[in-house]
Design a protein around this motif. Structure first.
Motif, mmCIF file in Angstrom:
data_model
loop_
_atom_site.group_PDB
_atom_site.id
_atom_site.type_symbol
_atom_site.label_atom_id
_atom_site.label_comp_id
_atom_site.label_asym_id
_atom_site.label_seq_id
_atom_site.Cartn_x
_atom_site.Cartn_y
_atom_site.Cartn_z
ATOM 1 N N GLY A 1 0.814 -1.203 0.000
ATOM 2 C CA GLY A 1 0.000 0.000 0.000
ATOM 3 C C GLY A 1 0.850 1.256 0.000
ATOM 4 N N ARG A 2 0.173 2.414 -0.109
ATOM 5 C CA ARG A 2 0.842 3.723 -0.113
ATOM 6 C C ARG A 2 2.040 3.745 -1.053
ATOM 7 N NH1 ARG A 2 0.629 3.754 6.234
ATOM 8 N NH2 ARG A 2 -1.441 4.596 6.653
ATOM 9 N N LEU A 3 1.828 3.250 -2.279
ATOM 10 C CA LEU A 3 2.922 3.163 -3.254
ATOM 11 C C LEU A 3 3.178 4.495 -3.926
ATOM 12 C CD1 LEU A 3 2.398 -0.173 -5.216
ATOM 13 C CD2 LEU A 3 4.488 0.541 -4.056
ATOM 14 N N ASP A 4 4.410 4.707 -4.310
ATOM 15 C CA ASP A 4 4.759 5.798 -5.218
ATOM 16 C C ASP A 4 5.933 5.297 -6.066
ATOM 17 O OD1 ASP A 4 7.254 6.321 -3.877
ATOM 18 O OD2 ASP A 4 6.120 7.355 -2.339
ATOM 19 N N PRO A 5 6.293 6.019 -7.128
ATOM 20 C CA PRO A 5 7.335 5.498 -8.027
ATOM 21 C C PRO A 5 8.646 5.171 -7.309
ATOM 22 C CG PRO A 5 6.185 7.306 -9.086
ATOM 23 C CD PRO A 5 5.672 7.252 -7.676
ATOM 24 N N ASP A 6 9.024 5.980 -6.337
ATOM 25 C CA ASP A 6 10.287 5.723 -5.641
ATOM 26 C C ASP A 6 10.227 4.437 -4.825
ATOM 27 O OD1 ASP A 6 11.347 7.978 -6.701
ATOM 28 O OD2 ASP A 6 11.032 9.238 -4.920
ATOM 29 N N ARG A 7 9.098 4.244 -4.141
ATOM 30 C CA ARG A 7 8.955 3.038 -3.315
ATOM 31 C C ARG A 7 8.927 1.804 -4.218
ATOM 32 N NH1 ARG A 7 4.554 1.097 0.483
ATOM 33 N NH2 ARG A 7 5.723 -0.378 1.764
ATOM 34 N N LEU A 8 8.261 1.930 -5.349
ATOM 35 C CA LEU A 8 8.211 0.823 -6.309
ATOM 36 C C LEU A 8 9.612 0.483 -6.792
ATOM 37 C CD1 LEU A 8 6.133 -0.954 -7.637
ATOM 38 C CD2 LEU A 8 5.844 0.759 -9.414
ATOM 39 N N SER A 9 10.361 1.505 -7.069
ATOM 40 C CA SER A 9 11.722 1.310 -7.545
ATOM 41 C C SER A 9 12.570 0.619 -6.477
ATOM 42 C CB SER A 9 12.307 2.670 -7.922
ATOM 43 O OG SER A 9 13.579 2.515 -8.440
ATOM 44 N N ALA A 10 12.398 1.037 -5.227
ATOM 45 C CA ALA A 10 13.168 0.440 -4.133
ATOM 46 C C ALA A 10 12.780 -1.030 -3.936
ATOM 47 C CB ALA A 10 12.934 1.226 -2.847
ATOM 48 N N LEU A 11 11.476 -1.314 -4.045
ATOM 49 C CA LEU A 11 11.009 -2.678 -3.783
ATOM 50 C C LEU A 11 11.386 -3.658 -4.888
ATOM 51 C CD1 LEU A 11 7.490 -1.753 -2.367
ATOM 52 C CD2 LEU A 11 9.262 -2.983 -1.111
ATOM 53 N N THR A 12 11.736 -3.122 -6.066
ATOM 54 C CA THR A 12 12.090 -4.006 -7.185
ATOM 55 C C THR A 12 13.584 -3.985 -7.468
ATOM 56 O OG1 THR A 12 11.616 -2.186 -8.701
ATOM 57 C CG2 THR A 12 9.845 -3.745 -8.325
ATOM 58 N N GLN A 13 14.338 -3.395 -6.548
ATOM 59 C CA GLN A 13 15.754 -3.167 -6.798
ATOM 60 C C GLN A 13 16.515 -4.454 -7.107
ATOM 61 O OE1 GLN A 13 17.636 -0.916 -3.714
ATOM 62 N NE2 GLN A 13 19.207 -0.154 -5.101
ATOM 63 N N GLU A 14 16.190 -5.512 -6.365
ATOM 64 C CA GLU A 14 16.981 -6.739 -6.525
ATOM 65 C C GLU A 14 16.777 -7.397 -7.902
ATOM 66 O OE1 GLU A 14 14.378 -10.038 -4.172
ATOM 67 O OE2 GLU A 14 15.204 -8.401 -2.980
ATOM 68 N N TRP A 15 15.703 -7.003 -8.592
ATOM 69 C CA TRP A 15 15.485 -7.603 -9.924
ATOM 70 C C TRP A 15 16.454 -7.054 -10.960
ATOM 71 C CZ3 TRP A 15 9.479 -6.557 -10.068
ATOM 72 C CH2 TRP A 15 8.881 -7.290 -9.033
ATOM 73 N N ARG A 16 17.076 -5.944 -10.657
ATOM 74 C CA ARG A 16 17.935 -5.292 -11.649
ATOM 75 C C ARG A 16 19.307 -5.954 -11.756
ATOM 76 N NH1 ARG A 16 14.865 -0.781 -10.169
ATOM 77 N NH2 ARG A 16 15.963 -0.352 -8.264
ATOM 78 N N SER A 17 19.729 -6.651 -10.693
ATOM 79 C CA SER A 17 21.092 -7.196 -10.693
ATOM 80 C C SER A 17 21.188 -8.452 -11.550
ATOM 81 C CB SER A 17 21.522 -7.495 -9.267
ATOM 82 O OG SER A 17 20.572 -8.326 -8.646
#
Lengths: 527, 158
Positions: free
Chosen positions: B142-158
């Motif tokens: 909940g209470r999502l915003d683009p920055d939080r989304l980016s932080a929560l998906t960070q591990e997918w980038r590696s």
């Protein structure tokens, strides 16, 4: 002694970190118990610690707040005092939600200690006809949105002879802005089982289905566990509480189709078909699931039944006003400072809900519109906020109470965009069976795109009105039939948002979203 | 959401699907639960599965195909590695869901959420007081915003 802490396992609380808080509290030595949500969703994760005066609450707890919680530090800025004494709760009248957030959801002993099974025990001491008459006397109307008198439906099913009847619970709560069904099942699932068992006994159904939407995995898990437990203790099965009454309950999960919240498409889905709406008659009460007489009620309708039967229908009918009796579980959602569950007798005004309970918008900007009753409900403007919430009063202003969802918008909302969205949503979720809904939704998006682009606005608004008329009168079910309700209410109350582009852009001091901004990014979708 | 790779041996997969369907033969209207079971086992429903299910449940292939194609949850091809599902319901729109959805689609297309992530729209998770809401590989947030989304998906980038 280790302090006892209550941390909700409601999906909303989990979505803002309740599990992390529970783990931190357990690591710090607390005895952690999991409850449903108290309904103060603005305060989630709302952690309670047991003290002598009662359960002391802390709002928006993070793992960093473990120490003041364990110490029950009432001077801490996040402390909201004893939760039972909080004005947000003491001002409510919780009948259906009395136990939600208070008990452990799947503890049979906790349920029984808090008045559970009293309705079922009383029902089994009465004849099925007497139980039906209690529901008739309560004045209970279908809480799913249509508001059809529950007792009349029960009488019809009870009076239809058949070898096999079914009781089905519609738990396909797909309306945006509604979450009461989910919260009561996640927080107090035995109430639903008790309501369904009473219903099965009253109408002569021996088999029941709960149709849950797939977007609610936590509720599915809680419900399945509750049903398993109820079987082990004889609250379900071939011989309910030694009475000889049989009820077998099954959980069925949907697969991402809003329309399955319409009762006949839900029945088709249960039968293993595409969730397409059926033409009526015959009504499901006479020919429903697999062609057998079927009682279909919403979660909140069935959850009101145990309290009604336990205390008698007449006492429930003392609450509310006019032909809207009992309590309604309102769900405050959207751009609201204090969202959550507010259960009150019918008759409360929208202003009281939005301003007193809700505290205005979350953004701090003025309220511009409130959508009541889900995506198919009307947008209500502030000058109508003193209308009492009552099925007939709301129908009188061209709106509906529906399932009790109240979604708040601030002054940045563009009502023409919301009208376009109503058609877009209808197009996404239409089952496609009837033409007004299938084609009308796509044409509605086209027409609104023209309006939003400022092309031939007057002519397109006439076309829009025609289209709304066709959909309202020609659709098979509420999906196509009510999509015009939000559209027409937006046009009626906020015509400036639908005006010629030149007028809109030239308006000075217009709220954001209705003026200059529309000339920019918003046009991309229209061209 | 745990996904199993497609079984290499098509014949073995069909046997599993037939067993899944046969296990529900006693249920009333078993098709939806069977399809959910196949989804749980393989992550998608192959055309060969449709044929097998139809045979076991004594339905026409067209009936089964019609049901599979009607419901959004039933995939007919393997799912991407990660799924971000964002609510576009009115309640979430009132707190910025449309901008979030647009930003997330853009970010996913640009590879910001890793090489194999899909952003999809959902209408309502029942978390309407704490919007914008979404699920990240099935976990409700909940209470999502683009920055939080980016932080929560960070591990997918590696």
């Amino acid at each position: 002694m280790n302090p006892i802490c209550w941390v909700p396992q409601d999906a909303a609380a989990l979505s803002v970190g309740a599990d992390e808080v529970a783990a931190a509290l357990a690591a710090a030595g607390a005895e952690v118990r999991r409850n449903g949500s108290r309904g103060l969703l603005w305060a989630e994760p709302l952690v309670e610690v047991e003290t002598d005066p009662g359960r002391v609450g802390f709002a928006q707890v993070t793992p960093l707040d473990v120490r003041p919680v364990l110490a029950a530090d009432t001077g801490h800025p996040k402390c909201i005092g004893v939760v039972d004494d909080h004005p947000w709760l003491t001002g409510q009248l919780r009948v259906s939600f009395a136990r939600v957030g208070v008990i452990e959801p799947t503890s049979l002993s906790s349920y029984a200690e808090h008045g559970g099974w009293a309705g079922l025990r009383r029902a089994l001491s009465m004849s099925p006809e007497q139980v039906v008459e209690e529901v008739v006397a309560s004045g209970l109307r279908g809480r799913g949105g249509a508001g059809f008198p529950a007792g009349v439906k029960w009488r019809t099913v009870a009076g239809t002879q058949a070898d096999q009847k079914f009781v089905c619970c519609n738990f396909d709560e797909g309306d945006s802005g509604t979450f009461a069904d989910r919260m009561i099942v996640e927080g107090d699932p035995f109430t639903l089982l008790e309501g369904m068992t009473i219903a099965g006994y009253a109408v002569g159904a021996t088999e029941g289905y709960v149709y849950v939407r797939s977007e609610y995995p936590h509720a599915v898990a809680t419900l399945r566990r509750a049903i398993d437990l109820a079987y082990t203790q004889g609250f379900l099965g071939p011989d309910v509480l030694g009475s000889g009454v049989r009820l077998d309950l099954h959980v069925r999960v949907g697969a991402g189709a809003y329309l399955c919240g319409e009762e006949s498409s839900m029945l088709d889905s249960l039968e293993g078909k595409r969730g397409e709406v059926r033409a009526k008659p015959p009504i499901p009460a006479i020919s429903g699931l697999f062609g057998q007489p079927t009682l279909v009620n919403n979660v909140l309708t069935l959850c009101a039944v145990p309290a009604i039967v336990a205390a008698g229908g007449a006492s429930y009918a003392e609450l509310g006003r006019g032909r809207s009796l009992g309590t309604q579980v309102f769900q405050l959602a959207g751009n609201v400072a204090r969202g959550g569950i507010v259960e009150l007798p019918f008759g409360v005004t929208l202003r009281e809900l939005v301003e007193d309970w809700g505290g205005g918008t979350r953004s701090g900007r003025p309220v511009r519109a409130v959508q009541v009753g889900g995506p198919l409900g009307a947008y209500v403007p502030p000058h109508q906020f003193d209308t009492p919430l009552d099925y007939e009063e709301f129908a009188g202003i061209g709106a509906m109470v529906g399932h009790g969802g109240v979604v708040v918008f601030d002054d940045t909302v563009d009502m023409a965009r919301m009208a376009r969205f109503a058609f877009e949503f209808c197009g996404e979720e239409s089952c496609g069976k009837c033409t007004p809904c299938r084609i009308g939704s796509a044409r509605g998006v086209d027409v609104m795109d023209e309006v939003l682009a400022g092309r031939n606005v007057d002519a397109n608004l006439i076309l829009l009105d025609d289209l709304c008329e066709t959909m309202t009168k020609g659709s098979l079910c509420a999906m196509g039939g009510l999509t015009p309700m939000p559209v027409r209410s937006a046009l009626r109350h906020w015509p400036e948002d639908f005006a010629q582009l030149a007028e809109r852009t030239s308006r000075q001091g217009a709220p954001k979203g209705t003026g200059a901004r529309r000339g920019g990014a918003k046009h991309q979708g229209a061209q | 959401m745990v996904r199993k790779p497609p079984t290499a041996d098509v014949g073995a997969r069909v046997d599993v699907v037939r067993a899944i369907a046969a296990a529900r033969l006693e249920d009333r209207g078993p098709l939806m639960p069977v399809l959910h079971d196949v989804m749980a086992e393989f992550g998608y429903i192959d055309h060969a599965d449709v044929v097998a299910i139809a045979d076991v449940l004594n339905l026409s292939v067209a009936d089964v195909h019609g049901v599979v194609s009607f419901y959004k949850d039933f995939r007919t091809a393997p799912a991407p590695a990660h799924i971000v599902a964002l609510c576009r319901g009115e309640a979430c729109q009132s707190v910025g869901a449309e901008a979030l959805y647009a930003a997330a689609r853009y970010a996913a297309a640009a590879g910001d959420y890793g090489p194999d992530t899909e952003v999809e729209q959902v209408f309502c998770f029942g978390n309407c007081a704490l919007g914008p809401s979404g699920t990240i590989d099935g976990r409700l947030v909940g209470r999502l915003d683009p920055d939080r989304l980016s932080a929560l998906t960070q591990e997918w980038r590696s």
